[in-house]
Enzyme design. Structure first.
Site, PDB file in Angstrom:
ATOM      1  CB  CYS A 100      -0.980  -0.050   1.160  1.00  0.00           C
ATOM      2  SG  CYS A 100      -2.365   1.068   0.946  1.00  0.00           S
ATOM      3  NE  ARG A 134      -8.695   5.692   3.663  1.00  0.00           N
ATOM      4  CZ  ARG A 134      -7.426   6.018   3.439  1.00  0.00           C
ATOM      5  NH1 ARG A 134      -7.120   7.258   3.099  1.00  0.00           N
ATOM      6  NH2 ARG A 134      -6.464   5.139   3.535  1.00  0.00           N
ATOM      7  CG  HIS A 196      -3.338  -3.252   4.249  1.00  0.00           C
ATOM      8  ND1 HIS A 196      -2.112  -2.783   4.647  1.00  0.00           N
ATOM      9  CD2 HIS A 196      -3.933  -2.238   3.574  1.00  0.00           C
ATOM     10  CE1 HIS A 196      -1.980  -1.529   4.244  1.00  0.00           C
ATOM     11  NE2 HIS A 196      -3.062  -1.167   3.599  1.00  0.00           N
TER      12      HIS A 196
HETATM   13  N1  GLN Z   1      -1.773   6.958   2.575  1.00  0.00           N
HETATM   14  C1  GLN Z   1      -1.964   6.084   1.417  1.00  0.00           C
HETATM   15  C2  GLN Z   1      -3.407   6.179   0.870  1.00  0.00           C
HETATM   16  O1  GLN Z   1      -4.289   6.608   1.596  1.00  0.00           O
HETATM   17  C3  GLN Z   1      -1.661   4.641   1.784  1.00  0.00           C
HETATM   18  C4  GLN Z   1      -2.605   4.078   2.842  1.00  0.00           C
HETATM   19  C5  GLN Z   1      -2.168   2.715   3.369  1.00  0.00           C
HETATM   20  O2  GLN Z   1      -0.997   2.360   3.396  1.00  0.00           O
HETATM   21  N2  GLN Z   1      -3.161   1.903   3.833  1.00  0.00           N
HETATM   22  O3  GLN Z   1      -3.644   5.797  -0.256  1.00  0.00           O
END
Ligand code: GLN
Length: 256
Positions: A100, A134, A196
């Site tokens: 990520c 998101r 993840h």
């Molecule tokens: N900050 C990055 C995003 O929001 C990665 C987030 C993460 O590693 N879960 O895309």
């Protein structure tokens, strides 16, 4: 019987880039190697670690996810002090698993939610720009040899240049950008993914694949051959908990 094989693993910025349990990847890699009688040396490396301590003759590098603030905290050290080492390691067929926020920093840049451009190290030819909403939820990804499962939570939308290899095709979830059905990236044996989980315990066959690559690189021997040499009595690896971890993701059942 004396263990004949040893691998070295480096965890990059583990106290900073370790969101959603991504530290579990190096923990599981070490556990999985122990099943096959392979010794593992592990090193944690963070901001300011001197060059030789970053590399340590590593066979594999791990780096976990992080929110925008953590990415902003490390990117200057990452680009100034780790880029050349990791680029050389990639050219020597060493392995990296970047999750990520780390995956985004292996691309050309990440534009965070507040519009800050966070430079990456351009292992993967592509870029990421954060926007709302998101992309959150369980995800299944089909690759050449595996169906990978995990959990994603990122604002970033990642777009790869057409010649950049991706990790696989999204069969459930969002992936790189929620539009083109691509997920992750691969250059050499450097892998980036939004999954993840921790990723490796849910994808134990992929973990074996990484061990196999590392052993072939270092000793010119495949995992199944090394395991036979290392382990006198044949052991049955039941993978019970790993399979439960995969199957517990209820909305992915029909994809795996
Ligand atoms: N900050 C990055 C995003 O929001 C990665 C987030 C993460 O590693 N879960 O895309």
């Amino acid at each position: 019987m004396k263990k004949k094989f040893e691998l070295t693993a480096v965890d990059l910025y583990p106290e900073i880039m370790n969101i959603y349990g991504d530290r579990g990847n190096i923990i599981y890699f070490k556990y999985r190697c122990s099943i096959y009688g392979i010794d593992i040396k592990t090193y944690d490396v963070s901001i300011g670690s001197e060059t030789e301590k970053v590399y340590n003759g590593a066979d594999i590098f791990f780096m976990g996810g992080g929110q925008d603030a953590e990415q902003a905290l490390i990117y200057e050290d990452f680009t100034n002090n780790k880029k050349n080492i990791l680029t050389a390691a990639m050219q020597e067929n060493k392995i990296m698993l970047a999750i990520c926020g780390s995956y985004q920093l292996l691309c050309d840049y990440y534009k965070s939610t507040d519009g800050k451009i966070i430079k990456g190290i351009s292992i993967f030819k592509g870029f990421t720009e954060a926007c709302n909403p998101r992309l959150i939820g369980n995800i299944a990804v089909e690759t050449e040899n595996f169906v990978l499962v995990g959990f994603e939570n990122h604002g970033g939308r990642t777009y790869m240049e057409k010649e950049q290899d991706v990790l696989g095709t999204v069969i459930k979830g969002f992936g790189n950008n929620g539009e083109d059905k691509t997920e992750g990236a691969r250059t050499g044996n450097f892998f980036g993914t939004y999954l993840h989980g921790s990723f490796l315990p849910k994808n134990f066959a992929f973990c074996d694949y990484l061990i196999d690559i590392a052993l072939k690189n270092k000793y010119g021997i495949a995992l199944n051959e090394a395991a036979k040499i290392n382990i006198t009595d044949v052991i049955k690896i039941d993978n019970e908990f790993e399979i439960r971890a995969r199957n517990d993701i209820s909305d992915l059942k029909k994809f795996i």
